[in-house]
Design a protein around this motif. Structure first.
Motif, short mmCIF file in Angstrom:
data_model
loop_
_atom_site.label_atom_id
_atom_site.label_comp_id
_atom_site.label_asym_id
_atom_site.label_seq_id
_atom_site.Cartn_x
_atom_site.Cartn_y
_atom_site.Cartn_z
N THR A 1 0.86 -1.17 0.00
CA THR A 1 0.00 0.00 0.00
C THR A 1 0.90 1.23 0.00
OG1 THR A 1 -1.72 -1.14 1.24
CG2 THR A 1 -1.73 1.28 1.30
N THR B 1 -4.23 1.24 -2.63
CA THR B 1 -3.92 -0.14 -2.27
C THR B 1 -2.97 -0.78 -3.29
OG1 THR B 1 -5.98 -0.81 -3.32
CG2 THR B 1 -6.00 -0.52 -0.92
N ARG C 1 -0.10 -4.80 2.95
CA ARG C 1 -1.47 -4.79 2.44
C ARG C 1 -2.42 -4.36 3.54
NH1 ARG C 1 -2.36 -9.61 -1.96
NH2 ARG C 1 -0.46 -9.23 -3.16
N MET C 2 -3.31 -3.45 3.21
CA MET C 2 -4.26 -2.92 4.18
C MET C 2 -5.65 -2.93 3.56
SD MET C 2 -2.23 0.55 5.23
CE MET C 2 -0.44 0.56 5.26
N THR C 3 -6.62 -2.88 4.43
CA THR C 3 -7.96 -2.65 3.95
C THR C 3 -8.16 -1.14 3.81
OG1 THR C 3 -8.96 -2.41 6.12
CG2 THR C 3 -8.71 -4.65 5.27
N SER D 1 -8.22 0.96 7.00
CA SER D 1 -7.03 1.28 7.80
C SER D 1 -5.99 2.06 7.03
CB SER D 1 -6.41 0.00 8.35
OG SER D 1 -6.07 -0.87 7.29
N ILE D 2 -6.31 2.42 5.82
CA ILE D 2 -5.32 2.97 4.90
C ILE D 2 -4.82 4.34 5.33
CG2 ILE D 2 -6.85 4.21 3.31
CD1 ILE D 2 -5.47 2.75 1.03
N LEU E 1 0.81 2.24 10.27
CA LEU E 1 0.87 0.99 9.51
C LEU E 1 1.85 1.06 8.34
CD1 LEU E 1 -2.92 0.03 9.40
CD2 LEU E 1 -1.17 -0.71 11.01
#
Length: 126
Positions: free
Chosen positions: A33, A52, A101-103, A106-107, A112
């Motif tokens: 991401t 993403t 990789r995030m959803t 949570s980006i 993160l």
């Protein structure tokens, strides 16, 4: 060694445009991401935009929606931020960041992102 290098910043008049680029090396870029954050001295770092790993989802802070566009080219290990209709309040140092990789939920979380570039200055004059 992971390296993120931003370019494309500069001085522009209000209403103008800039395109920021971030070149990545030392990472499996297509798995990450990518985000853009900005910071003004004395203020907290602010999320600007993120995309993403496959470009399937993007997110923007409300203040730049409709003016900024994030994109990526996994073949070139690069992420871009097209900034249009710039305003003086967009003045900041812009950093690109890489994370796992995030959803999309949570980006926006800077914690993160494990890798950060040094930043590029964007100054918008009124």
């Amino acid at each position: 060694q992971v390296q993120l290098v931003e370019s494309g910043g500069g001085l522009v008049q209000a209403g103008g445009s800039l395109r920021l680029s971030c070149a990545a090396s030392g990472v499996t870029f297509s798995s990450f991401t990518m985000g853009w954050f900005r910071q003004v001295p004395g203020k907290e770092r602010e999320f600007v935009a993120a995309i993403t790993w496959n470009g399937g989802n993007t997110d923007y802070v409300d203040s730049v929606k409709g003016r900024f566009a994030i994109s990526r080219d996994n073949a070139k290990n690069a992420v871009y931020l097209q900034m249009n209709s710039l305003k003086p309040e967009d003045t900041a140092v812009y950093h690109c960041a890489a994370g796992g990789r995030m959803t999309v939920l949570s980006i926006r979380n800077a914690n993160l992102y494990g890798y950060w570039g040094q930043g590029t200055q964007v100054t918008v004059s009124s």
